[in-house]
Design a protein around this motif. Structure first.
Motif, PDB file in Angstrom:
ATOM      1  N   ASP A  31      15.456  39.953 -53.866  1.00  0.00           N
ATOM      2  CA  ASP A  31      14.312  40.859 -53.692  1.00  0.00           C
ATOM      3  C   ASP A  31      12.984  40.165 -54.002  1.00  0.00           C
ATOM      4  OD1 ASP A  31      16.050  42.816 -52.968  1.00  0.00           O
ATOM      5  OD2 ASP A  31      16.013  43.877 -54.890  1.00  0.00           O
ATOM      6  N   SER A  32      13.000  39.225 -54.934  1.00  0.00           N
ATOM      7  CA  SER A  32      11.769  38.533 -55.319  1.00  0.00           C
ATOM      8  C   SER A  32      11.364  37.458 -54.322  1.00  0.00           C
ATOM      9  CB  SER A  32      11.937  37.902 -56.705  1.00  0.00           C
ATOM     10  OG  SER A  32      12.226  38.878 -57.679  1.00  0.00           O
ATOM     11  N   HIS A  33      12.333  36.940 -53.596  1.00  0.00           N
ATOM     12  CA  HIS A  33      12.063  35.855 -52.654  1.00  0.00           C
ATOM     13  C   HIS A  33      12.714  36.171 -51.298  1.00  0.00           C
ATOM     14  CE1 HIS A  33      10.633  33.482 -56.097  1.00  0.00           C
ATOM     15  NE2 HIS A  33      11.693  33.947 -56.738  1.00  0.00           N
ATOM     16  N   PRO A  34      12.236  37.215 -50.616  1.00  0.00           N
ATOM     17  CA  PRO A  34      12.906  37.676 -49.398  1.00  0.00           C
ATOM     18  C   PRO A  34      12.890  36.655 -48.262  1.00  0.00           C
ATOM     19  CG  PRO A  34      10.800  38.797 -49.699  1.00  0.00           C
ATOM     20  CD  PRO A  34      11.077  38.058 -50.960  1.00  0.00           C
ATOM     21  N   TYR A  35      11.802  35.871 -48.147  1.00  0.00           N
ATOM     22  CA  TYR A  35      11.755  34.915 -47.039  1.00  0.00           C
ATOM     23  C   TYR A  35      12.730  33.757 -47.277  1.00  0.00           C
ATOM     24  CZ  TYR A  35       9.881  32.496 -42.996  1.00  0.00           C
ATOM     25  OH  TYR A  35       9.755  31.915 -41.762  1.00  0.00           O
ATOM     26  N   ILE A  36      12.776  33.273 -48.510  1.00  0.00           N
ATOM     27  CA  ILE A  36      13.737  32.210 -48.834  1.00  0.00           C
ATOM     28  C   ILE A  36      15.159  32.723 -48.628  1.00  0.00           C
ATOM     29  CG2 ILE A  36      14.620  30.698 -50.653  1.00  0.00           C
ATOM     30  CD1 ILE A  36      11.833  30.649 -51.850  1.00  0.00           C
ATOM     31  N   LYS A  37      15.402  33.974 -49.006  1.00  0.00           N
ATOM     32  CA  LYS A  37      16.725  34.567 -48.789  1.00  0.00           C
ATOM     33  C   LYS A  37      17.070  34.583 -47.305  1.00  0.00           C
ATOM     34  CE  LYS A  37      19.350  38.848 -49.399  1.00  0.00           C
ATOM     35  NZ  LYS A  37      19.335  40.233 -49.971  1.00  0.00           N
ATOM     36  N   GLN A  38      16.097  34.930 -46.471  1.00  0.00           N
ATOM     37  CA  GLN A  38      16.342  34.969 -45.036  1.00  0.00           C
ATOM     38  C   GLN A  38      16.657  33.579 -44.496  1.00  0.00           C
ATOM     39  OE1 GLN A  38      13.151  36.863 -42.911  1.00  0.00           O
ATOM     40  NE2 GLN A  38      14.304  37.012 -40.994  1.00  0.00           N
ATOM     41  N   VAL A  39      15.971  32.564 -45.021  1.00  0.00           N
ATOM     42  CA  VAL A  39      16.249  31.183 -44.620  1.00  0.00           C
ATOM     43  C   VAL A  39      17.677  30.794 -45.006  1.00  0.00           C
ATOM     44  CG1 VAL A  39      15.649  28.763 -45.020  1.00  0.00           C
ATOM     45  CG2 VAL A  39      13.826  30.447 -44.704  1.00  0.00           C
TER      46      VAL A  39
END
Length: 307
Positions: A31-39
């Motif tokens: 939740d804190s790093h949604p873009y990195i999670k998507q990557v």
């Protein structure tokens, strides 16, 4: 999954991937790093399925192969069943408002909750591949075409599995049948790191079935193999060790990620979230390995999951 000699680069890659799996099963980190999670989600499970397709041994006798599949099915049924029941009780993201027998079996057999869909996909893909590979009247290329059709029908008509995931398994199986080694195709390259970052900048690439997403999987593997050759001895040995423990880490770490949720307020002082991530990884990994140790000591591991 097979009796082949271990490939250190693949174990290293698996160790890298399982750390990412655990890290982004921590809800707070995702939740804190949604873009990195998507990557990360673009490549981490496709990478595992590619490796699984490459390593699976369908040349075993049916009896032995089915025994291997049972070693995946047993923990899947036990842990996924528990996950479904807990989802009806706990206020998690995948909460079930009503749990009936129908809902239970629909989730267990068709649409798993949580991370254990990977085992369902592995079992179904493995059984289909083993069956098609025994059609001796078809040449290998025709077998793979038929296998792709089977995967498509199961994913689109039956609603079981994601077709994109099955294609990574299929690609790994084709690579193995071609006679090429994994490291011969995915060669180490520092340039892969630059190319990966350039692709990751653009959101349209962050899908495993997009052309850019597929290329990101290839580049990620090349970059990790480059790291394997240039990283220090201690971190290399750590990732090799974790790569050989991916099954217990995958099976048991979700229990410990849930336990780590109350720790979030303690680490609010750290704006990078690295302190929370480090402590949580330590808890999840050590806890999972402790469970594995207990299963080994009691002799249950040989029934509970494939070594």
């Amino acid at each position: 999954m097979s009796n082949m000699q271990r490939i250190d680069e693949l174990d290293f890659l698996k160790g890298f991937l399982i750390i990412l799996v655990i890290s982004f099963h921590l809800v707070y980190i995702g939740d804190s790093h949604p873009y990195i999670k998507q990557v990360v989600y673009t490549f981490h499970m496709p990478g595992f399925l590619l490796i699984s397709g490459y390593l699976i041994n369908v040349q075993k006798r049916w009896k032995d192969f089915l025994r291997t599949m049972c070693h995946y099915a047993i923990p899947y049924v036990i842990i996924e069943s528990g996950y479904i029941v807990m989802a009806s009780v706990l206020p998690i993201r995948e909460h079930l408002d009503v749990l009936t027998i129908g809902v239970f079996f629909e989730k267990l057999l068709l649409h798993p909750l949580g991370p254990y869909w990977y085992l369902q996909t592995l079992i179904v893909c493995g059984l289909c591949y083993a069956g098609v590979s025994r059609l001796r009247f078809l040449n290998p290329f025709s077998q793979f075409i038929l296998l792709g059709i089977v995967f498509y029908l199961i994913s689109h008509w039956a609603g079981v599995m994601t077709f994109g995931h099955t294609m990574y398994f299929l690609a790994g199986a084709m690579l193995k049948r071609s006679g090429l080694s994994f490291t011969a195709l995915f060669q180490s390259s520092p340039i892969a790191i630059v190319a990966f970052i350039l692709l990751a900048i653009y959101p349209q690439n962050l899908r495993m079935d997009a052309p850019g997403g597929i290329l990101m999987v290839v580049l990620m593997i090349s970059a990790v193999f480059f790291a394997y050759s240039h990283i220090g001895d201690k971190p290399r040995r750590l990732l090799l060790f974790l790569g050989r423990k991916t099954m217990p880490l995958f099976l048991f770490s979700p229990v410990f990620t849930f336990i780590c949720k109350p720790l979030v307020p303690i680490f609010q002082f750290d704006c990078t979230d690295l302190a929370y991530l480090f402590v949580s990884l330590l808890i999840c990994i050590s806890g999972s390995l402790t469970v594995e140790w207990v299963l080994d000591r009691t002799g249950l591991s040989r029934y509970f999951y494939a070594k």
